[in-house]
Design a protein around this motif. Structure first.
Motif, PDB file in Angstrom:
ATOM      1  N   GLN A  43     -54.586 -85.243 -20.256  1.00 17.10           N
ATOM      2  CA  GLN A  43     -53.374 -84.740 -20.903  1.00 17.10           C
ATOM      3  C   GLN A  43     -53.601 -83.354 -21.507  1.00 17.10           C
ATOM      4  OE1 GLN A  43     -50.199 -86.033 -20.985  1.00 17.10           O
ATOM      5  NE2 GLN A  43     -50.959 -87.531 -19.521  1.00 17.10           N
ATOM      6  N   THR A  44     -54.756 -83.143 -22.131  1.00 16.95           N
ATOM      7  CA  THR A  44     -55.022 -81.830 -22.737  1.00 16.95           C
ATOM      8  C   THR A  44     -55.065 -80.736 -21.675  1.00 16.95           C
ATOM      9  OG1 THR A  44     -57.399 -82.289 -22.683  1.00 16.95           O
ATOM     10  CG2 THR A  44     -56.247 -82.732 -24.749  1.00 16.95           C
ATOM     11  N   THR A  45     -55.608 -81.038 -20.517  1.00 23.33           N
ATOM     12  CA  THR A  45     -55.661 -80.071 -19.416  1.00 23.33           C
ATOM     13  C   THR A  45     -54.254 -79.737 -18.939  1.00 23.33           C
ATOM     14  OG1 THR A  45     -57.821 -80.895 -18.722  1.00 23.33           O
ATOM     15  CG2 THR A  45     -56.558 -79.644 -17.089  1.00 23.33           C
ATOM     16  N   LEU A  46     -53.423 -80.761 -18.793  1.00 26.87           N
ATOM     17  CA  LEU A  46     -52.058 -80.555 -18.323  1.00 26.87           C
ATOM     18  C   LEU A  46     -51.241 -79.762 -19.332  1.00 26.87           C
ATOM     19  CD1 LEU A  46     -49.855 -80.968 -16.256  1.00 26.87           C
ATOM     20  CD2 LEU A  46     -49.431 -83.226 -17.256  1.00 26.87           C
ATOM     21  N   TYR A  47     -51.315 -80.144 -20.609  1.00 27.54           N
ATOM     22  CA  TYR A  47     -50.551 -79.426 -21.626  1.00 27.54           C
ATOM     23  C   TYR A  47     -51.010 -77.981 -21.756  1.00 27.54           C
ATOM     24  CZ  TYR A  47     -47.914 -83.457 -23.209  1.00 27.54           C
ATOM     25  OH  TYR A  47     -47.054 -84.522 -23.271  1.00 27.54           O
ATOM     26  N   SER A  48     -52.307 -77.748 -21.643  1.00 30.21           N
ATOM     27  CA  SER A  48     -52.816 -76.365 -21.688  1.00 30.21           C
ATOM     28  C   SER A  48     -52.252 -75.550 -20.530  1.00 30.21           C
ATOM     29  CB  SER A  48     -54.344 -76.351 -21.627  1.00 30.21           C
ATOM     30  OG  SER A  48     -54.890 -76.923 -22.778  1.00 30.21           O
ATOM     31  N   ALA A  49     -52.221 -76.159 -19.351  1.00 27.29           N
ATOM     32  CA  ALA A  49     -51.672 -75.463 -18.177  1.00 27.29           C
ATOM     33  C   ALA A  49     -50.193 -75.166 -18.372  1.00 27.29           C
ATOM     34  CB  ALA A  49     -51.888 -76.303 -16.919  1.00 27.29           C
ATOM     35  N   LEU A  50     -49.439 -76.134 -18.861  1.00 24.13           N
ATOM     36  CA  LEU A  50     -48.000 -75.921 -19.068  1.00 24.13           C
ATOM     37  C   LEU A  50     -47.747 -74.814 -20.086  1.00 24.13           C
ATOM     38  CD1 LEU A  50     -46.823 -79.637 -19.000  1.00 24.13           C
ATOM     39  CD2 LEU A  50     -46.159 -77.838 -17.371  1.00 24.13           C
ATOM     40  N   LYS A  51     -48.499 -74.795 -21.160  1.00 19.12           N
ATOM     41  CA  LYS A  51     -48.330 -73.747 -22.181  1.00 19.12           C
ATOM     42  C   LYS A  51     -48.718 -72.378 -21.623  1.00 19.12           C
ATOM     43  CE  LYS A  51     -46.540 -76.295 -25.151  1.00 19.12           C
ATOM     44  NZ  LYS A  51     -45.087 -76.193 -25.273  1.00 19.12           N
ATOM     45  N   ARG A  52     -49.784 -72.339 -20.837  1.00 20.46           N
ATOM     46  CA  ARG A  52     -50.227 -71.086 -20.215  1.00 20.46           C
ATOM     47  C   ARG A  52     -49.168 -70.569 -19.234  1.00 20.46           C
ATOM     48  NH1 ARG A  52     -54.602 -72.931 -18.691  1.00 20.46           N
ATOM     49  NH2 ARG A  52     -54.046 -73.585 -16.581  1.00 20.46           N
ATOM     50  N   LEU A  53     -48.629 -71.469 -18.419  1.00 20.20           N
ATOM     51  CA  LEU A  53     -47.591 -71.088 -17.454  1.00 20.20           C
ATOM     52  C   LEU A  53     -46.318 -70.649 -18.156  1.00 20.20           C
ATOM     53  CD1 LEU A  53     -48.202 -73.951 -14.879  1.00 20.20           C
ATOM     54  CD2 LEU A  53     -48.690 -71.512 -14.538  1.00 20.20           C
ATOM     55  N   GLU A  54     -45.995 -71.302 -19.260  1.00 21.77           N
ATOM     56  CA  GLU A  54     -44.803 -70.915 -20.023  1.00 21.77           C
ATOM     57  C   GLU A  54     -45.000 -69.549 -20.683  1.00 21.77           C
ATOM     58  OE1 GLU A  54     -41.555 -73.068 -22.874  1.00 21.77           O
ATOM     59  OE2 GLU A  54     -43.650 -73.602 -23.213  1.00 21.77           O
ATOM     60  N   ALA A  60     -40.275 -72.521 -17.601  1.00 19.11           N
ATOM     61  CA  ALA A  60     -39.495 -72.509 -18.844  1.00 19.11           C
ATOM     62  C   ALA A  60     -39.315 -73.959 -19.283  1.00 19.11           C
ATOM     63  CB  ALA A  60     -38.138 -71.853 -18.619  1.00 19.11           C
ATOM     64  N   SER A  61     -39.320 -74.173 -20.582  1.00 14.20           N
ATOM     65  CA  SER A  61     -39.137 -75.526 -21.100  1.00 14.20           C
ATOM     66  C   SER A  61     -37.749 -75.664 -21.706  1.00 14.20           C
ATOM     67  CB  SER A  61     -40.203 -75.851 -22.144  1.00 14.20           C
ATOM     68  OG  SER A  61     -40.076 -75.012 -23.269  1.00 14.20           O
ATOM     69  N   TYR A  62     -37.277 -76.895 -21.734  1.00  8.17           N
ATOM     70  CA  TYR A  62     -36.005 -77.205 -22.374  1.00  8.17           C
ATOM     71  C   TYR A  62     -36.009 -78.666 -22.792  1.00  8.17           C
ATOM     72  CZ  TYR A  62     -34.705 -79.183 -17.815  1.00  8.17           C
ATOM     73  OH  TYR A  62     -34.670 -79.907 -16.657  1.00  8.17           O
ATOM     74  N   ALA A  63     -35.217 -78.984 -23.779  1.00 14.71           N
ATOM     75  CA  ALA A  63     -35.117 -80.359 -24.269  1.00 14.71           C
ATOM     76  C   ALA A  63     -34.228 -81.165 -23.332  1.00 14.71           C
ATOM     77  CB  ALA A  63     -34.550 -80.377 -25.680  1.00 14.71           C
ATOM     78  N   GLY A  64     -34.635 -82.378 -23.061  1.00 15.20           N
ATOM     79  CA  GLY A  64     -33.863 -83.269 -22.209  1.00 15.20           C
ATOM     80  C   GLY A  64     -34.137 -84.709 -22.579  1.00 15.20           C
TER      81      GLY A  64
END
Length: 109
Positions: A43-54, A60-64
């Motif tokens: 999970q930490t690897t995935l979240y780091s990647a998502l934050k880096r890509l963002e 782009a992130s959005y609430a859903g």
């Protein structure tokens, strides 16, 4: 089994390719990576990647809300992310071809 070191440089490509088909949230991405690739991503690897890509404006992130009704942070591919994915896919093909050439030599020894 693929080592974490071997996959580390390709996490962004994996995430971007999944988001190219539809927006998703982190848990769903992790589940899909395991189902399709047989690789359990931390999970930490995935979240780091998502934050880096963002941060790079590739996603782009959005609430859903998930199908179960839980609030989720969804990620979608941006236009810049789609262009970056195309470049990375081309780079991957070149990398794979290079490694295949060396692997083919090793099998003839």
């Amino acid at each position: 089994m693929i080592s974490a070191d071997a996959i580390r440089g390709h996490i962004d490509l994996i995430v971007l390719s999944l988001l190219s088909t539809s927006p998703s949230y982190a848990y769903e991405l992790a589940k899909t990576i395991t189902e399709i690739g047989g690789y359990t991503i931390k999970q930490t690897t995935l979240y780091s990647a998502l934050k880096r890509l963002e941060a790079a404006a590739l996603v782009a992130s959005y609430a859903g809300t998930s199908g179960s009704g839980k609030p989720r942070t969804y990620y979608r591919l941006t236009d810049g992310g789609a262009a970056h994915l195309s470049d990375k896919l081309s780079e991957w093909e070149d990398t794979k071809a290079l490694i295949d050439r060396f692997a083919a030599r090793a099998t003839t020894l």
